[in-house]
Design a protein around this motif. Structure first.
Motif, PDB file in Angstrom:
ATOM      1  N   ASP A   1       1.278  -0.878  -0.168  1.00  0.00           N
ATOM      2  CA  ASP A   1       0.083   0.018   0.277  1.00  0.00           C
ATOM      3  C   ASP A   1       0.695   1.242  -0.132  1.00  0.00           C
ATOM      4  O   ASP A   1       1.975   1.401  -0.408  1.00  0.00           O
ATOM      5  CB  ASP A   1      -0.497  -0.033   0.911  1.00  0.00           C
ATOM      6  N   GLU A   2       0.120   2.303   0.216  1.00  0.00           N
ATOM      7  CA  GLU A   2       0.993   3.536   0.223  1.00  0.00           C
ATOM      8  C   GLU A   2       2.158   3.884   1.053  1.00  0.00           C
ATOM      9  O   GLU A   2       2.741   4.468   1.335  1.00  0.00           O
ATOM     10  CB  GLU A   2      -0.471   4.668  -0.035  1.00  0.00           C
ATOM     11  N   LYS A   3       1.579   3.344   1.816  1.00  0.00           N
ATOM     12  CA  LYS A   3       2.536   3.132   3.499  1.00  0.00           C
ATOM     13  C   LYS A   3       3.727   2.187   3.522  1.00  0.00           C
ATOM     14  O   LYS A   3       4.732   2.278   4.538  1.00  0.00           O
ATOM     15  CB  LYS A   3       1.589   3.373   4.902  1.00  0.00           C
ATOM     16  N   GLY A   4       3.914   1.829   1.959  1.00  0.00           N
ATOM     17  CA  GLY A   4       4.858   0.104   2.294  1.00  0.00           C
ATOM     18  C   GLY A   4       4.248  -0.959   3.207  1.00  0.00           C
ATOM     19  O   GLY A   4       5.512  -1.703   2.909  1.00  0.00           O
ATOM     20  N   ASN A   5       2.902  -1.053   3.674  1.00  0.00           N
ATOM     21  CA  ASN A   5       3.107  -1.930   4.080  1.00  0.00           C
ATOM     22  C   ASN A   5       2.233  -3.232   2.915  1.00  0.00           C
ATOM     23  O   ASN A   5       1.737  -2.487   1.952  1.00  0.00           O
ATOM     24  CB  ASN A   5       1.794  -2.030   5.185  1.00  0.00           C
ATOM     25  N   VAL A   6       2.673  -4.516   3.857  1.00  0.00           N
ATOM     26  CA  VAL A   6       2.376  -5.569   2.402  1.00  0.00           C
ATOM     27  C   VAL A   6       0.671  -5.846   2.933  1.00  0.00           C
ATOM     28  O   VAL A   6       0.454  -5.917   3.810  1.00  0.00           O
ATOM     29  CB  VAL A   6       3.387  -6.967   3.120  1.00  0.00           C
ATOM     30  N   VAL A   7       0.209  -6.104   2.071  1.00  0.00           N
ATOM     31  CA  VAL A   7      -1.984  -6.300   1.941  1.00  0.00           C
ATOM     32  C   VAL A   7      -2.236  -7.192   1.417  1.00  0.00           C
ATOM     33  O   VAL A   7      -0.764  -7.399  -0.207  1.00  0.00           O
ATOM     34  CB  VAL A   7      -2.303  -5.487   1.215  1.00  0.00           C
TER      35      VAL A   7
END
Length: 159
Positions: free
Chosen positions: A150-156
């Motif tokens: 995602d935009e924050k660099g989290n794996v989703v």
């Protein structure tokens, strides 16, 4: 020049496809040789006859026992005309029997057939012997296609 029956080294791991050319040529040459191939059983035999021939002549069993689900599937596949397909027995790789504890070429045992499944597209039936497991089928869309960042660099999309 390779002669039929010569050993051929595969160097695919080092040279990619080019490293497998000699091996591929040797395989083609071997496949072109005359063959005396024949099934262990006539394809016209019933599903049970095929299973019993494999169990007794190859595995060394005294006989075969069919669980209710296997009986139902045999009747279904016979009614659908799949009884003329060849078999691929699904059993443990640890023994010639259904039981991984029976070593060497065991004798004095009976093979339990718990289910019979069809791979009609591939053209065979496969009886399941004992408690062996089969691999689950893959989904139409692999789960990996839903993984992203995602935009924050989290794996989703992993779970």
């Amino acid at each position: 020049m390779q002669k039929p029956g010569d050993a051929v080294v595969s160097q695919v791991w080092a040279k990619g496809g080019e490293g497998g050319v000699d091996l591929a040529k040797a395989v083609v040459k071997a496949a072109e040789k005359p063959s005396q191939f024949r099934f262990l059983y006539p394809l016209e035999a019933s599903i049970k006859e095929k299973i019993e021939i494999i169990a007794t002549k190859v595995y060394g069993a005294e006989g075969v026992d069919y669980l209710p689900l296997a009986e139902e599937k045999i009747q279904l596949y016979t009614r659908l005309g799949y009884d003329r397909l060849p078999l691929c027995m699904a059993k443990t790789h640890l023994s010639l029997s259904h039981d991984p504890r029976l070593m060497n070429r065991p004798t004095g045992f009976r093979v339990p057939i718990r289910d019979v499944r069809a791979s009609v597209g591939a053209g065979f039936l496969y009886p399941l012997l004992g408690e062996m497991r089969t691999m689950p089928g893959l989904p139409t869309v692999p789960a990996g296609t839903k993984v992203d960042i995602d935009e924050k660099g989290n794996v989703v999309g992993l779970f």
